[in-house]
Write an enzyme that holds these catalytic residues in place. Structure first.
Site, PDB file in Angstrom:
ATOM      1  N   LYS A  10       0.843  -1.192   0.000  1.00 37.97           N
ATOM      2  CA  LYS A  10       0.000   0.000   0.000  1.00 37.97           C
ATOM      3  C   LYS A  10       0.878   1.241   0.000  1.00 37.97           C
ATOM      4  O   LYS A  10       2.039   1.218   0.428  1.00 37.97           O
ATOM      5  CB  LYS A  10      -0.948   0.021   1.202  1.00 37.97           C
ATOM      6  CG  LYS A  10      -0.275   0.117   2.586  1.00 37.97           C
ATOM      7  CD  LYS A  10       0.105   1.536   3.015  1.00 37.97           C
ATOM      8  CE  LYS A  10       0.884   1.524   4.326  1.00 37.97           C
ATOM      9  NZ  LYS A  10       1.536   2.825   4.618  1.00 37.97           N
ATOM     10  N   VAL A  95      11.300  -4.838   2.763  1.00 34.07           N
ATOM     11  CA  VAL A  95      11.059  -4.995   4.199  1.00 34.07           C
ATOM     12  C   VAL A  95      11.284  -3.663   4.915  1.00 34.07           C
ATOM     13  O   VAL A  95      12.191  -2.909   4.562  1.00 34.07           O
ATOM     14  CB  VAL A  95      12.000  -6.077   4.769  1.00 34.07           C
ATOM     15  CG1 VAL A  95      11.814  -6.228   6.271  1.00 34.07           C
ATOM     16  CG2 VAL A  95      11.754  -7.411   4.064  1.00 34.07           C
ATOM     17  N   GLY A  98       7.649   1.106   4.866  1.00 30.45           N
ATOM     18  CA  GLY A  98       6.499   1.999   4.876  1.00 30.45           C
ATOM     19  C   GLY A  98       5.433   1.598   3.881  1.00 30.45           C
ATOM     20  O   GLY A  98       4.558   2.399   3.533  1.00 30.45           O
ATOM     21  N   ALA A 100       3.646  -1.460   4.258  1.00 29.95           N
ATOM     22  CA  ALA A 100       2.748  -2.409   4.946  1.00 29.95           C
ATOM     23  C   ALA A 100       2.933  -3.847   4.489  1.00 29.95           C
ATOM     24  O   ALA A 100       1.975  -4.621   4.465  1.00 29.95           O
ATOM     25  CB  ALA A 100       1.283  -1.986   4.793  1.00 29.95           C
ATOM     26  N   SER A 103       1.966  -6.287   7.312  1.00 33.52           N
ATOM     27  CA  SER A 103       0.521  -6.214   7.553  1.00 33.52           C
ATOM     28  C   SER A 103      -0.259  -6.872   6.423  1.00 33.52           C
ATOM     29  O   SER A 103      -1.260  -7.557   6.653  1.00 33.52           O
ATOM     30  CB  SER A 103       0.086  -4.751   7.705  1.00 33.52           C
ATOM     31  OG  SER A 103       0.675  -4.163   8.841  1.00 33.52           O
ATOM     32  N   SER A 104       0.204  -6.670   5.185  1.00 33.51           N
ATOM     33  CA  SER A 104      -0.476  -7.280   4.045  1.00 33.51           C
ATOM     34  C   SER A 104      -0.317  -8.796   4.058  1.00 33.51           C
ATOM     35  O   SER A 104      -1.255  -9.530   3.714  1.00 33.51           O
ATOM     36  CB  SER A 104       0.065  -6.702   2.738  1.00 33.51           C
ATOM     37  OG  SER A 104      -0.749  -7.075   1.646  1.00 33.51           O
ATOM     38  N   ASP A 136      -2.422  -1.499  10.410  1.00 27.91           N
ATOM     39  CA  ASP A 136      -2.652  -1.485   8.963  1.00 27.91           C
ATOM     40  C   ASP A 136      -3.322  -2.755   8.443  1.00 27.91           C
ATOM     41  O   ASP A 136      -3.701  -2.817   7.276  1.00 27.91           O
ATOM     42  CB  ASP A 136      -1.327  -1.297   8.210  1.00 27.91           C
ATOM     43  CG  ASP A 136      -0.803   0.126   8.275  1.00 27.91           C
ATOM     44  OD1 ASP A 136      -1.613   1.042   8.518  1.00 27.91           O
ATOM     45  OD2 ASP A 136       0.407   0.320   8.076  1.00 27.91           O
TER      46      ASP A 136
END
Length: 287
Positions: A10, A95, A98, A100, A103-104, A136
């Protein structure tokens, strides 16, 4: 049985921080959209009830610290699942960038195991679970484009931006999100008007989107890390229509309307930044 799920990155088209909450989190107001740079999550059922994680990238944890592991453990415990799962993550998202990525990966694991374990949960139910893993993750469960408020877990899905190219450039540095938030002085910075960005997106106004790009965390990260400021300046010089840092950094993205300019910007950035990607905005959720 096996299941493969994409876990897209994202970017933040707008990121505002309003204040620090009593629970220690910050109240945010963000517009996020997914791009077609994605990790792949391969899930394989196992009968011994165990959860294992293997990752193609050596710098990513493969134990309980991994958010995909946490997602599987949460689903398994909450819904009393007897079966286990082997999770293999093929990393393409940089990695600690910023974007995500972790989170994804967690969100994709939730979606994939919902099918594999035949739990029958809705996206809304998965998003609520995702909020227990990370701020996120709820957005990443849905994908597409959305406004995220609260600590990032309150999701209002909105229309997709007009199709365009996105150039991503990550310098070889790490940024501490906690340190950036700690140094942020919300009373001493300009704040975006998020509604203006939403209006530009819904009106398919590409120039308006570029005009309203705003990330309050730049006020900290650009001063701490000159490399990030340099990438922003170079991306503008090479011809990106709109340029912004994503999340707390260090990745910078540029929006580009004309395909003829994409290769020039990509090549220019590759001259001094190794991790550069030319991708597209995915658009609506499920695309």
């Amino acid at each position: 049985m096996k299941q493969s799920v994409k876990a897209p990155a994202k970017i933040n088209l707008s990121l505002d921080v309003l204040h620090k909450r009593p629970d220690g989190y910050h109240e945010v107001d963000m517009i996020m959209t997914t791009v077609d740079l994605a990790d792949r999550i391969d899930l394989t059922l196992r009968e011994d009830g165990l959860i294992s994680v293997d990752v193609s990238e050596g710098f990513v944890p493969n134990d309980e610290k991994n958010l995909a592991y946490q997602a599987a453990a949460l689903l398994k415990a909450r819904y009393h699942v007897n079966e286990g799962v082997s999770i293999y993550i093929t990393k393409r998202i940089p990695v600690a960038a910023g974007l995500a990525g972790g989170s994804s990966d967690a969100a994709a694991t939730l979606r994939g195991l919902n099918d594999l374990w035949q739990l029958g949960l809705s996206l809304d139910e998965l998003a609520v679970l995702g909020a227990e893993i990370g701020s996120d993750v709820s957005f990443c469960v849905y994908g597409g484009t959305a406004r995220a408020t609260g600590r990032g877990e309150i999701i209002e899905r909105i229309a997709s931006p007009p199709p365009c190219w996105v150039i991503l450039a990550k310098p070889p540095i790490g940024v501490s999100t906690a340190d950036v938030y700690k140094r942020l002085n919300v009373s001493a910075i300009d704040h975006p008007t998020t509604e203006h960005m939403i209006a530009a997106i819904e009106g398919k106004d590409f120039d308006g989107i570029c005009h309203h790009l705003h990330n309050v965390l730049e006020s900290v990260t650009l001063d701490l890390y000159p490399e990030v400021r340099n990438i922003k300046e170079q991306m503008k010089r090479f011809g990106a229509d709109g340029v912004l840092m994503s999340g707390s950094g260090p990745t910078v993205f540029g929006l580009v309307s004309k395909e003829s300019r994409v290769q020039r910007i990509y090549n220019g950035l590759r001259g001094f930044c190794h991790q550069v990607y030319a991708v597209r905005i995915i658009g609506s959720a499920g695309s």
